[in-house]
Every structure is written in C-alpha cells, then in structure tokens.
Design an enzyme around this catalytic site. Structure first.
Site, mmCIF file in Angstrom:
data_model
loop_
_atom_site.group_PDB
_atom_site.id
_atom_site.type_symbol
_atom_site.label_atom_id
_atom_site.label_comp_id
_atom_site.label_asym_id
_atom_site.label_seq_id
_atom_site.Cartn_x
_atom_site.Cartn_y
_atom_site.Cartn_z
ATOM 1 N N HIS A 1 36.349 46.180 51.318
ATOM 2 C CA HIS A 1 36.525 45.132 50.521
ATOM 3 C C HIS A 1 35.769 45.150 49.111
ATOM 4 O O HIS A 1 34.719 45.220 48.809
ATOM 5 C CB HIS A 1 35.433 43.978 51.275
ATOM 6 C CG HIS A 1 35.816 42.662 50.673
ATOM 7 N ND1 HIS A 1 35.843 41.623 51.466
ATOM 8 C CD2 HIS A 1 35.296 42.206 49.131
ATOM 9 C CE1 HIS A 1 35.922 40.702 50.451
ATOM 10 N NE2 HIS A 1 35.839 40.828 49.048
ATOM 11 N N HIS B 1 36.572 44.408 44.754
ATOM 12 C CA HIS B 1 37.440 43.621 43.609
ATOM 13 C C HIS B 1 37.526 44.670 42.430
ATOM 14 O O HIS B 1 36.494 45.166 41.628
ATOM 15 C CB HIS B 1 36.682 42.271 43.224
ATOM 16 C CG HIS B 1 36.608 41.401 44.337
ATOM 17 N ND1 HIS B 1 37.753 40.432 44.503
ATOM 18 C CD2 HIS B 1 35.561 41.125 45.150
ATOM 19 C CE1 HIS B 1 37.158 39.460 45.702
ATOM 20 N NE2 HIS B 1 36.078 40.306 46.105
ATOM 21 N N LYS C 1 44.641 38.213 52.918
ATOM 22 C CA LYS C 1 43.060 37.571 52.694
ATOM 23 C C LYS C 1 43.304 36.130 52.659
ATOM 24 O O LYS C 1 44.156 35.307 51.949
ATOM 25 C CB LYS C 1 42.577 37.921 51.213
ATOM 26 C CG LYS C 1 41.495 37.282 50.969
ATOM 27 C CD LYS C 1 40.100 38.138 51.732
ATOM 28 C CE LYS C 1 38.832 37.403 51.659
ATOM 29 N NZ LYS C 1 38.275 37.906 50.377
ATOM 30 N N HIS D 1 37.506 34.872 53.985
ATOM 31 C CA HIS D 1 36.218 34.467 53.403
ATOM 32 C C HIS D 1 35.721 33.114 54.145
ATOM 33 O O HIS D 1 36.507 32.318 54.178
ATOM 34 C CB HIS D 1 36.737 33.860 51.826
ATOM 35 C CG HIS D 1 35.354 33.518 51.284
ATOM 36 N ND1 HIS D 1 34.858 34.398 50.162
ATOM 37 C CD2 HIS D 1 34.528 32.621 51.093
ATOM 38 C CE1 HIS D 1 33.648 33.669 49.632
ATOM 39 N NE2 HIS D 1 33.488 32.497 50.377
ATOM 40 N N HIS E 1 32.227 40.043 54.306
ATOM 41 C CA HIS E 1 30.745 39.838 53.575
ATOM 42 C C HIS E 1 29.845 38.752 54.278
ATOM 43 O O HIS E 1 29.405 37.903 53.661
ATOM 44 C CB HIS E 1 30.697 39.590 51.940
ATOM 45 C CG HIS E 1 31.817 38.621 51.614
ATOM 46 N ND1 HIS E 1 32.123 37.440 52.366
ATOM 47 C CD2 HIS E 1 33.117 38.580 50.782
ATOM 48 C CE1 HIS E 1 33.218 36.893 51.596
ATOM 49 N NE2 HIS E 1 33.826 37.585 50.751
ATOM 50 N N ASP F 1 32.242 44.384 48.631
ATOM 51 C CA ASP F 1 32.403 43.084 47.786
ATOM 52 C C ASP F 1 31.989 42.945 46.313
ATOM 53 O O ASP F 1 31.598 42.272 45.790
ATOM 54 C CB ASP F 1 31.799 41.651 48.376
ATOM 55 C CG ASP F 1 32.283 40.525 47.818
ATOM 56 O OD1 ASP F 1 33.339 40.522 47.375
ATOM 57 O OD2 ASP F 1 31.475 39.287 47.814
HETATM 58 C C1 NCD Z 1 34.253 37.314 44.376
HETATM 59 C C2 NCD Z 1 34.944 37.553 42.881
HETATM 60 O O1 NCD Z 1 34.147 37.505 41.720
HETATM 61 O O2 NCD Z 1 36.083 37.736 42.748
HETATM 62 N N1 NCD Z 1 33.210 36.737 44.118
HETATM 63 C C3 NCD Z 1 32.185 36.770 44.841
HETATM 64 O O3 NCD Z 1 30.922 36.233 44.715
HETATM 65 N N2 NCD Z 1 31.786 37.628 46.017
HETATM 66 C C4 NCD Z 1 35.128 36.502 45.286
HETATM 67 C C5 NCD Z 1 34.535 36.761 46.691
HETATM 68 O O4 NCD Z 1 34.644 37.755 47.280
HETATM 69 O O5 NCD Z 1 34.196 35.650 47.094
HETATM 70 ZN ZN ZN Z 2 35.286 39.643 47.886
#
Ligand code: NCD
Ligand code: ZN
Length: 354
Positions: A13, A15, A97, A134, A172, A245
C-alpha cells in the site's frame, strides 16, 4: 551489533503521486522494496486499465531493475463489470480500491452508496481480484476516532457476509477492533499495518502542540490501539502484512492554517521504521514473514528471491526533502532511526535536497 537478514520486502500500500513527485517517491520506495502496490487516488483517479498502464509506464521510467509496481484501480459509483474483467486479464492490476466518498485525501470521486457496488463485488469474487478497502465511515455524526470501528460493524461485516470468497484487505488498520475483526475472519480477509501506526499514537500528534507530520487517515488512536496493532503485526498471523501507506504532501499543504493534508511520508525509511517497531516489543524474528512473505502469499505471487540486511545502528534522517519544486517533511525528519539497511540496498538514500 545486532543484524537481521530478510527476503526482500514488498509494500502492499503506497502512494507514489505523479509527475514531478515521482522521482522522489520511486527513488525512495525502490531503495529496497521488491513490489509495491500503487494506490490510484491521483487527481483525476486511476479508474481504468489504460490509465493504470500509462501511470505504470511513468513509474517504470524511473524504476531500477527488479522494482515492480503493481497497480490498483479506483472504484467509483460507475465502475462496470467490463473494467473488472479487463483488470484481471491485464495481469497488471492486483486490486480495486474502495474509498468511501470524502473519507480521505483525493476521495471525492469515491463511492457514495456501497450497496450499489454489490454486483461489482460479485464479479470481483468470480474473477478472484482483491478488494482493498479504506475502512472509515464518513457520517458527520460519527466521531473521527470511531469511524473505522463503525465501518467494520456497519459496512465491512456485511460485504464479507455476502461475498465470503472475495479477498478483502482492510487497509492501514488503526484499532484493536480492526485487528480482532481480521483475526476472527477467514483467511480471505487480511489487513495492512503501517509503520507510523506501530510507532506512534495520538499523544505523539497532539500533546505539546499539534504535529502535522503525524496527521494521517485513519487518524492515530489511543496507546491501547497501538499496542493491539503491535501485537497483531508481530503475532505470526499471516493475515497481517506490510503496507506503508506512505502518502507525501508538500509541507505547505500540511503546515497550513486552513487545514492539514492527511498523509505521512515513510517511504525513505519504511523497513527501518518497521524494524524499530518490531524490536521495541522484542519480536524482530517476526519481521521477515510480515514484510516479505504474508503479503505475497495473500496476493498469490512468489516471495522475492534476494535479501536485504538490517543492522541496529543509529542514523539521522534529513529534516526536509526536496519534493518536485516543493518541500516535504518526512516521518522522523531531523531525528535518528535505530535500524539501517546495510546490505541489499539498490543505492544509498539520496540526500534530502537534490
Ligand atoms: C492518503 C493520501 O494522502 O493519499 N492519506 C492518508 O492520510 N493516508 C490517502 C489514504 O490512504 O487514506
Ligand atoms: Zn493510503
């Protein structure tokens, strides 16, 4: 000096963002991860196979050999059956997702009425493609600290009851309720756990002044929940595995009087932070399975063949990183980390400024 050798880990996971941000995120994640499951919440989101393929090409253009981005598609109210079948056939998409609309960063295109997606879950179950969730409700009258537990009771348990063969990852997780729920579910239901939820609780974010660096969603909870997550991650239960995450935001978006963006950046030091967390409870020997085996097993891919080695040795994280043409404050910025990758790195961590 204590050392620990483990199969090359995967991050289920992450970003990576896009465009000018990719050079930082891909460089950091590819320092030692094998596979990463790339979240689709770009603006606009990655909702079909062709956009996932072009996003993957932009990531691969910056990737060293051996680093493998796996893609996730973003579920919307209008995701159709053809997209699910095409995703499975592409061989490049590992999950869909589910973001409840408004739950987190870039979730405005997310799902408004989850029951309306049941026919799509049915096809995902048939195609055996993972539903990544999520897990927070968005109702204004549900307290932010309760949103995960309420989601499990009111939404997730019903999805799992209706689709018992669907593979589901509750992403998460942040509460003892989530850990118990996954523990008590079948082996089709798993959870990722972040390094920051293992290392911090809401006191770290709120006592002595609010710290934007620790604000993420789902939000950090009480210490008792941190303890439950540590217990789950280090229990040797194959339903819990590594997903960082890591979610970078420019400093200006986090240290902002009009609202701090949610997301913690840990890609620069993820495995080292997990090693610290596992070592804090004397259970380092469970790190390899959590980081390098259970996630691959759940997603049905082989373990990585090569290894990395960690050594217990303090090093200092730069206080701030260059991030496109902006600045990024990493988790633990300006402070020491007690473990360091000492072998199996593809290259050393780049300086904060480059
Ligand atoms: C994530 C993001 O910034 O893309 N933010 C977070 O607080 N984890 C999105 C997510 O996974 O909820
Ligand atoms: Zn995330």
């Amino acid at each position: 000096m204590q050392t620990l050798k483990l199969k090359r880990p995967d991050d289920w996971h992450i970003h990576l963002r896009d465009d000018a941000y990719l050079s930082r995120t891909v460089h950091d994640a590819a320092r030692y991860f094998g596979r990463v499951l790339v979240m689709p919440n770009l603006v606009p989101p990655v909702i079909d196979v062709s956009s996932a393929i072009s996003y993957r090409e932009r990531i691969q253009a910056l990737s060293p050999p051996g680093f493998s981005p796996q893609m996730a598609l973003y579920l919307t109210d209008t995701t159709d059956a053809d997209t699910v079948v095409a995703a499975k056939q592409s061989g490049l998409v590992s999950a869909f997702k589910l973001y409840p609309a408004g739950a987190t960063t870039n979730s405005a295109f997310g799902v408004n009425a989850i029951e309306k997606l049941y026919p799509i879950f049915e096809i995902m179950q048939e195609q055996d493609i993972v539903l990544s969730v999520h897990g927070e409700v968005t109702d204004a009258d549900v307290d932010i600290f309760d949103r995960e537990a309420v989601f499990i009771d009111t939404i997730l348990s019903e999805i799992i009851r209706r689709f018992p063969s669907l593979r589901v990852v509750l992403e998460h997780i942040t509460t003892s309720q989530a850990a118990s729920f996954v523990q008590d579910s079948s082996d089709r239901v798993a959870a990722t756990i972040t390094a920051h939820h293992l290392l911090y609780n809401r006191n770290d974010m709120l006592v002595g002044g609010i710290r934007p660096v620790h604000y993420c969603l789902p939000i950090l909870k009480r210490h008792i929940h941190q303890v439950a997550l540590l217990e789950a991650a280090t229990s040797g239960n194959a339903s819990f595995f590594l997903g960082t995450d890591s979610a970078p935001h420019p400093r200006s978006a986090k240290e902002n009087a009009c609202g701090c963006a949610a997301g913690c950046y840990t890609a620069h030091a993820a495995i080292e932070l997990y090693a610290e967390a596992f070592s804090s409870v004397g259970r380092l020997e469970y790190l390899e399975a959590f980081a390098s085996e259970y996630g691959a097993d759940f997603y049905g891919v082989p373990h990585n063949k090569d290894h990395i080695e960690l050594t217990q040795q303090d090093w200092q994280v730069d206080a701030s990183f260059t991030f496109g043409n902006t600045e990024l404050i990493p988790t633990r910025g300006g402070e020491p980390i007690a473990w360091k990758v000492t072998s199996g790195e593809r290259y050393p961590l780049r300086d904060g400024v480059h």
